[in-house]
Design an enzyme around this catalytic site. Structure first.
Site, PDB file in Angstrom:
ATOM      1  CG  ASN A   1     -35.268  32.559 -22.295  1.00 38.94           C
ATOM      2  OD1 ASN A   1     -34.262  33.061 -21.816  1.00 38.94           O
ATOM      3  ND2 ASN A   1     -35.311  31.304 -22.725  1.00 38.94           N
TER       4      ASN A   1
ATOM      5  NE  ARG B   1     -39.582  18.965 -26.453  1.00 36.84           N
ATOM      6  CZ  ARG B   1     -39.011  20.167 -26.458  1.00 36.84           C
ATOM      7  NH1 ARG B   1     -39.746  21.255 -26.582  1.00 36.84           N
ATOM      8  NH2 ARG B   1     -37.697  20.277 -26.313  1.00 36.84           N
TER       9      ARG B   1
ATOM     10  CG  HIS C   1     -38.793  25.667 -31.661  1.00 33.54           C
ATOM     11  ND1 HIS C   1     -38.082  26.817 -31.863  1.00 33.54           N
ATOM     12  CD2 HIS C   1     -39.260  25.729 -30.399  1.00 33.54           C
ATOM     13  CE1 HIS C   1     -38.095  27.544 -30.762  1.00 33.54           C
ATOM     14  NE2 HIS C   1     -38.812  26.900 -29.853  1.00 33.54           N
TER      15      HIS C   1
ATOM     16  CD  GLU D   1     -42.869  27.653 -26.816  1.00 33.88           C
ATOM     17  OE1 GLU D   1     -41.783  28.142 -26.480  1.00 33.88           O
ATOM     18  OE2 GLU D   1     -43.091  26.437 -26.843  1.00 33.88           O
TER      19      GLU D   1
ATOM     20  CG  HIS E   1     -43.751  27.780 -22.743  1.00 36.89           C
ATOM     21  ND1 HIS E   1     -42.805  26.954 -23.297  1.00 36.89           N
ATOM     22  CD2 HIS E   1     -43.070  28.843 -22.247  1.00 36.89           C
ATOM     23  CE1 HIS E   1     -41.605  27.492 -23.148  1.00 36.89           C
ATOM     24  NE2 HIS E   1     -41.740  28.631 -22.513  1.00 36.89           N
TER      25      HIS E   1
ATOM     26  CG  ASP F   1     -38.343  30.049 -20.740  1.00 35.10           C
ATOM     27  OD1 ASP F   1     -39.061  29.087 -20.411  1.00 35.10           O
ATOM     28  OD2 ASP F   1     -38.543  30.721 -21.766  1.00 35.10           O
TER      29      ASP F   1
ATOM     30  CD1 TRP G   1     -33.399  30.095 -32.929  1.00 37.30           C
ATOM     31  CD2 TRP G   1     -35.091  29.873 -31.496  1.00 37.30           C
ATOM     32  NE1 TRP G   1     -32.915  29.451 -31.830  1.00 37.30           N
ATOM     33  CE2 TRP G   1     -33.949  29.279 -30.929  1.00 37.30           C
ATOM     34  CE3 TRP G   1     -36.277  29.829 -30.773  1.00 37.30           C
ATOM     35  CZ2 TRP G   1     -33.940  28.686 -29.673  1.00 37.30           C
ATOM     36  CZ3 TRP G   1     -36.279  29.238 -29.534  1.00 37.30           C
ATOM     37  CH2 TRP G   1     -35.124  28.658 -28.990  1.00 37.30           C
TER      38      TRP G   1
END
Length: 402
Positions: A38, A148, A212, A262, A312, A316, A402
């Site tokens: 991605n 989730r 994340h 992931e 994961h 994407d 990120w």
């Protein structure tokens, strides 16, 4: 003996960008491998076209292990997401060919069934707690048995994981969208909306949450302890995985289960996390961790230490990867759960067949190999469109993880 006659790198964008490797043998058998990374799709496409495809022509497609070692150990430059995604595409395509030649679905070649279905979790989110709870209810109505949950932090446009127009697709800008992030606001807000989700779902329902990489180790420990009464199925990526020693600190302060992996692409990247039992679920995936051959090694190592899979599976990754993942999930003994987001309707025009969803679970195709075919005519209608993942900035303007 059949040999590899042709290997094509195919790029299409039916709602989002996908890169596919198609290998054809001298006797006409076709295998597909996903090569989508991605936001860096063309890097993998170039790696395949310029460096790996020339190595494949004329080789025996049945020698999957030897091919994997040739492309990985035989190269001076190893690992990393671009390299491992390219190798994964070759590996999965060869497994697809082997299944088609044998006339068997792939999971049969991996040892047969260990389970009757692959439990999946849905994504539910909202720009407010009320909207989030509505999305949770919709996921339950769709039959999901694990969910989730993410919710927009008030005043923070950079909240991770919240859908727009009914879907979550972070790579949706021609240049990176720079989004503000306030860690303290998240730490104050998230436990409350997760408590609301737990109340709506009931005590026994698997509730997941993705942090994340947004927290420092001590912040992650604080968060994990604060949500212990909610009995999360897992908190995902609580802190950046670059310093794996930091997960020891998190373990010392909370019993909330941890899922990581992931963004990791090899067994060496997850070895410490697994062997020191710093995580409970490893989220490496077929397409970014060297294919079925290498991911099976990761899951076998994890099994020795009581760590389960939780791959994961966002949109994407193409239906080729979803199919490969479900075949592997079906076979391994230490399966935990599989992420499932589904795809825009346009994707089914390009990729036909593969895994099917029913009643909160995915089921592998019973067709030979992966059970996925690629429609060239449909793919040609969807041109590649450059898209970047966003960048997070703290309120003072500095770049954040990120």
């Amino acid at each position: 003996m059949a040999t590899i006659d042709r290997a094509e790198v195919l790029i299409t964008s039916p709602g989002r960008n996908f890169v596919t490797l198609r290998i054809t043998t001298s006797d006409g058998v076709v295998g597909l491998g996903d090569a989508t990374l991605n936001g860096r799709e063309l890097a993998v496409a170039a790696y395949l076209r310029d460096h790996l495809v020339p190595l494949l022509i004329g080789r025996d497609p049945a020698r999957i292990e030897d091919m994997w070692q040739y492309l990985f150990r035989g190269a001076y430059w190893r690992r990393g997401p671009v390299t491992m995604t390219a190798i994964a595409a070759v590996d999965v395509a060869l497994w697809d060919i082997k299944g088609r030649v044998a006339g068997l679905p792939l999971y049969q070649l991996l040892g047969g069934r260990s389970r009757e279905e692959v439990l999946v979790y849905a994504h539910a989110s909202g720009s407010s707690v009320e909207e989030m709870l509505d999305d949770v209810a919709a996921a339950r109505e769709a039959g999901y048995r694990a969910i989730r949950v993410q919710c927009a932090v008030p005043g923070s446009a950079g909240t991770y994981g919240v859908k727009k127009n009914g879907r979550y697709e972070p790579a949706d800008h021609a240049l990176p969208d720079e989004q503000p992030w306030d860690t303290e606001a998240y730490l104050q807000f998230a436990p409350g909306y997760l408590a609301a989700a737990r109340e709506a779902l009931g005590d026994g329902f698997p509730l997941l949450h993705d942090v994340h990489h947004r927290l420092a180790p001590l912040e992650a420990a604080r968060f994990g302890r604060s949500v212990e009464p909610l009995h999360l199925f897992w908190m995902e990526d609580p802190t950046p995985v670059d310093s794996q020693d930091s997960f020891r600190l998190i373990r010392q302060h909370t019993t909330t289960p941890i899922a990581v992996g992931e963004t990791l692409s090899s067994i060496y990247d997850v070895k410490q996390l697994i062997t020191e039992q710093l995580i409970d679920y490893v989220r490496t995936t077929v397409v970014h961790a060297g294919g079925i051959t290498h991911l099976r090694r990761i899951f076998d190592l994890a099994d020795l230490y009581g760590v389960r899979s939780g791959s994961h599976g966002a949109s994407d990754l193409s239906p080729v990867t979803q199919s490969a993942a479900v075949h592997l999930d079906t076979a391994i003994p230490n399966f935990g759960i599989q992420e499932h987001m589904g795809y825009p309707d346009l994707v089914a025009e390009v990729f036909h067949g593969g895994a099917t969803y029913a009643g909160g679970a995915l089921h592998p195709s019973e067709e030979p190999g992966l059970g996925v075919t690629y429609d060239d005519a449909a793919a040609a209608r969807f041109e590649y469109s450059p898209k970047y993942l966003p960048v997070a900035r703290r309120l003072d303007g500095s770049v954040h993880d990120w």
